[in-house]
Design a protein around this motif. Structure first.
Motif, mmCIF file in Angstrom:
data_model
loop_
_atom_site.group_PDB
_atom_site.id
_atom_site.type_symbol
_atom_site.label_atom_id
_atom_site.label_comp_id
_atom_site.label_asym_id
_atom_site.label_seq_id
_atom_site.Cartn_x
_atom_site.Cartn_y
_atom_site.Cartn_z
ATOM 1 N N PRO A 98 1.341 5.631 18.046
ATOM 2 C CA PRO A 98 1.827 4.553 17.461
ATOM 3 C C PRO A 98 0.931 4.598 15.598
ATOM 4 O O PRO A 98 -0.263 4.582 15.948
ATOM 5 C CB PRO A 98 1.574 3.077 17.725
ATOM 6 C CG PRO A 98 1.492 3.098 19.358
ATOM 7 C CD PRO A 98 0.573 4.534 19.242
ATOM 8 N N LEU A 99 1.384 4.552 14.778
ATOM 9 C CA LEU A 99 1.165 4.432 13.640
ATOM 10 C C LEU A 99 0.023 3.558 13.112
ATOM 11 O O LEU A 99 -1.024 3.923 12.520
ATOM 12 C CB LEU A 99 2.162 4.310 12.323
ATOM 13 C CG LEU A 99 1.763 5.009 10.538
ATOM 14 C CD1 LEU A 99 1.222 5.728 10.571
ATOM 15 C CD2 LEU A 99 3.084 4.988 10.698
ATOM 16 N N SER A 100 0.265 2.190 13.434
ATOM 17 C CA SER A 100 -0.222 1.454 13.319
ATOM 18 C C SER A 100 -1.899 1.583 13.605
ATOM 19 O O SER A 100 -2.714 1.360 13.892
ATOM 20 C CB SER A 100 -0.377 -0.209 13.211
ATOM 21 O OG SER A 100 0.364 0.228 15.186
ATOM 22 N N SER A 101 -1.303 2.281 15.317
ATOM 23 C CA SER A 101 -2.718 2.680 15.472
ATOM 24 C C SER A 101 -4.054 3.193 15.151
ATOM 25 O O SER A 101 -5.466 3.474 14.930
ATOM 26 C CB SER A 101 -3.265 2.913 17.335
ATOM 27 O OG SER A 101 -2.282 1.692 18.171
ATOM 28 N N ILE A 102 -3.240 4.246 14.133
ATOM 29 C CA ILE A 102 -4.428 5.656 13.861
ATOM 30 C C ILE A 102 -4.038 5.250 12.217
ATOM 31 O O ILE A 102 -5.317 5.128 12.060
ATOM 32 C CB ILE A 102 -2.483 6.558 13.357
ATOM 33 C CG1 ILE A 102 -1.942 7.437 14.780
ATOM 34 C CG2 ILE A 102 -3.015 8.125 12.618
ATOM 35 C CD1 ILE A 102 -0.767 8.292 14.703
#
Length: 204
Positions: free
Chosen positions: A90-94
């Motif tokens: 997920p982008l939020s994690s990246i």
């Protein structure tokens, strides 16, 4: 100031490194503004070695390197960014893992995916497939007019991808998108320099 998203070269994994580097160099000399190293089947070690070599080359021309999928490799080689798909991390994690200045691109094919990517901190989105493509067997074709609709729905740069060649570029809504991503048209060209230069000329 050059728009760094104008002409992406997305590499083809089957090309061996000794052939890949000259293709990339010629394409960059011809006008490629950013390079995405795309590997789907390589081992981590092989991907890393390839990324290191490509980055060394691109640094000579001050061209950003984007690593496909592998955040760890992007960080390890000091790449300018990473590009992920809808099924990757997920982008939020990246965003929690990478420096705030790092470019993070996301593949999208719907307005909802595009707006979600923008909300979660994407630097740009890749939208496709705009035309039928040989380089990605599982790519779904965008409905007519969808590229322009997605571009209208977000304020981050939009890059069109999928089957783009010199023969169909004029069908793209150039005034709405920041750039194009090209695989086969440059990777399989007899003269990558000439083809990249032709893309830039048509684009401008």
């Amino acid at each position: 100031m050059t728009n760094k998203y104008e002409l992406h070269l997305v590499t083809e994994e089957s090309v061996p490194l000794e052939k890949l580097l000259p293709i990339i160099e010629e394409a960059v000399k011809g006008g490629v503004t950013i390079v995405q190293l795309r590997e789907k089947r390589s081992t981590g070690k092989r991907f890393y070695e390839k990324a290191k070599s490509v980055k060394t080359l691109l640094d000579q021309y001050a061209i950003p390197l984007i690593i496909n999928d592998r955040v760890d490799i992007a960080l390890t080689v000091g790449a300018a960014g990473v590009h992920v798909g809808q099924d990757d991390l997920p982008l939020s994690s990246i965003r929690k893992m990478v420096p705030s200045a790092m470019i993070v691109g996301v593949s999208t094919s719907t307005i909802k995916e595009a707006q979600e990517a923008e909300r979660n901190g994407a630097s740009y989105i890749g939208v496709g497939s705009v035309f039928t493509t040989q380089s990605k067997a599982d790519a779904n074709l965008l409905p007519n007019g969808m590229l322009a609709e997605i571009a209208q729905a977000v304020s981050i740069p939009v890059v069109a991808i999928g089957g783009i060649g010199l023969n169909n570029m004029q069908l793209l809504p150039n005034e709405k998108i920041a750039g194009i991503a090209v695989v086969s048209a440059i990777m399989k060209a007899g003269n990558p320099y000439k083809v990249a230069a032709a893309f830039r000329k048509v684009w401008i």
